[in-house]
Design a protein around this motif. Structure first.
Motif, PDB file in Angstrom:
ATOM      1  N   ILE A  76      36.750  48.818  64.403  1.00 43.38           N
ATOM      2  CA  ILE A  76      35.526  48.780  65.210  1.00 43.38           C
ATOM      3  C   ILE A  76      35.530  47.511  66.064  1.00 43.38           C
ATOM      4  O   ILE A  76      35.159  47.531  67.237  1.00 43.38           O
ATOM      5  CB  ILE A  76      34.273  48.865  64.322  1.00 43.38           C
ATOM      6  CG1 ILE A  76      34.277  50.147  63.479  1.00 43.38           C
ATOM      7  CG2 ILE A  76      32.999  48.759  65.153  1.00 43.38           C
ATOM      8  CD1 ILE A  76      34.430  51.440  64.249  1.00 43.38           C
ATOM      9  N   ARG A 102      31.496  56.330  70.806  1.00 43.79           N
ATOM     10  CA  ARG A 102      31.482  56.377  69.342  1.00 43.79           C
ATOM     11  C   ARG A 102      30.199  57.002  68.808  1.00 43.79           C
ATOM     12  O   ARG A 102      30.240  57.949  68.030  1.00 43.79           O
ATOM     13  CB  ARG A 102      31.678  54.974  68.779  1.00 43.79           C
ATOM     14  CG  ARG A 102      31.660  54.928  67.272  1.00 43.79           C
ATOM     15  CD  ARG A 102      31.963  53.526  66.753  1.00 43.79           C
ATOM     16  NE  ARG A 102      31.875  53.510  65.329  1.00 43.79           N
ATOM     17  CZ  ARG A 102      30.990  52.788  64.640  1.00 43.79           C
ATOM     18  NH1 ARG A 102      30.138  52.006  65.273  1.00 43.79           N
ATOM     19  NH2 ARG A 102      30.969  52.834  63.337  1.00 43.79           N
ATOM     20  N   GLN A 147      30.966  60.528  61.061  1.00 46.60           N
ATOM     21  CA  GLN A 147      31.189  59.165  61.558  1.00 46.60           C
ATOM     22  C   GLN A 147      32.656  58.768  61.551  1.00 46.60           C
ATOM     23  O   GLN A 147      33.157  58.276  62.562  1.00 46.60           O
ATOM     24  CB  GLN A 147      30.366  58.147  60.765  1.00 46.60           C
ATOM     25  CG  GLN A 147      30.462  56.744  61.341  1.00 46.60           C
ATOM     26  CD  GLN A 147      29.848  56.646  62.735  1.00 46.60           C
ATOM     27  OE1 GLN A 147      28.666  56.878  62.907  1.00 46.60           O
ATOM     28  NE2 GLN A 147      30.654  56.324  63.737  1.00 46.60           N
ATOM     29  N   ASP A 151      34.824  57.855  64.794  1.00 51.15           N
ATOM     30  CA  ASP A 151      35.541  56.583  64.891  1.00 51.15           C
ATOM     31  C   ASP A 151      36.996  56.793  65.284  1.00 51.15           C
ATOM     32  O   ASP A 151      37.519  56.093  66.152  1.00 51.15           O
ATOM     33  CB  ASP A 151      35.468  55.818  63.564  1.00 51.15           C
ATOM     34  CG  ASP A 151      34.091  55.257  63.272  1.00 51.15           C
ATOM     35  OD1 ASP A 151      33.236  55.216  64.189  1.00 51.15           O
ATOM     36  OD2 ASP A 151      33.859  54.857  62.113  1.00 51.15           O
ATOM     37  N   SER A 154      37.172  57.724  68.898  1.00 48.98           N
ATOM     38  CA  SER A 154      36.848  56.550  69.721  1.00 48.98           C
ATOM     39  C   SER A 154      37.997  55.558  69.747  1.00 48.98           C
ATOM     40  O   SER A 154      38.289  54.959  70.786  1.00 48.98           O
ATOM     41  CB  SER A 154      35.590  55.862  69.178  1.00 48.98           C
ATOM     42  OG  SER A 154      34.507  56.742  69.209  1.00 48.98           O
TER      43      SER A 154
END
Length: 184
Positions: A76, A102, A147, A151, A154
């Protein structure tokens, strides 16, 4: 984000070597801190959840959620630094895309698609559901899986953008070097 003005000033000054060095150092730090955070979440998730509740169901779902939402924590920071790099270079469109993919472009559609998909195909998707340490309904597993999938998508998009900017810096650095040689 201290990296962003540093990168902008050095990019504007055509000091591409310092931009690369600053990018490298920043990435090492954010990824390292991400791994430290991930280690904490992997080693003591129940203890962290007990700070908020002693209810075993809340703890079970909370641990699953904590792990799902943070499994890619080290990357991240990579996405954040790369977004800042695009902002520093005046590439607002790319920076805006990276800033919203994201949680917006990827996460929201997956959040709508995955729960019914996991419920309908729970027998085939059981291997994903079984990754979580605590048992939960298939639809909830779909929510929690949205999620990490967002991720991954992304991170892939960020890496593609990062590759393009790396090539662009190399071309600009080469052009700048040739220009300096001609001036001498």
């Amino acid at each position: 984000l201290g990296f962003q003005p540093f990168a902008a000033y050095n990019y504007g000054a055509r000091n591409y070597k310092r931009v690369r060095e600053g990018l490298s150092i920043s990435l090492k730090w954010v990824v390292s801190f991400g791994f430290i955070g991930l280690a904490v979440f992997l080693l003591i998730p129940e203890q962290l959840m007990r700070i908020f509740s002693n209810d075993p169901v809340v703890i079970a779902y909370g641990v699953n959620n904590l792990l799902a939402y943070n499994i890619f924590l080290p990357l991240i920071g990579y996405m954040t630094i790369q977004t800042g790099l695009f902002q520093s270079f005046g590439k607002g469109k790319q920076a805006a895309v990276l800033a919203v993919v994201r949680q917006g472009l990827f996460f929201i559609p997956l959040l709508l698609i995955f729960p019914p998909l996991f419920t309908a195909f729970s027998s085939k998707l059981g291997w994903i559901i079984n990754i979580f340490p605590y048992e939960m309904p298939a639809g909830l597993a779909g929510i929690m899986t949205a999620q990490p999938v967002a991720d991954i998508l992304s991170i892939i998009l960020t890496a593609l953008f990062a590759y393009s900017i790396k090539k662009e810096i190399a071309v600009e650095e080469s052009t700048s070097t040739k220009r300096l040689e001609l001036e001498e």
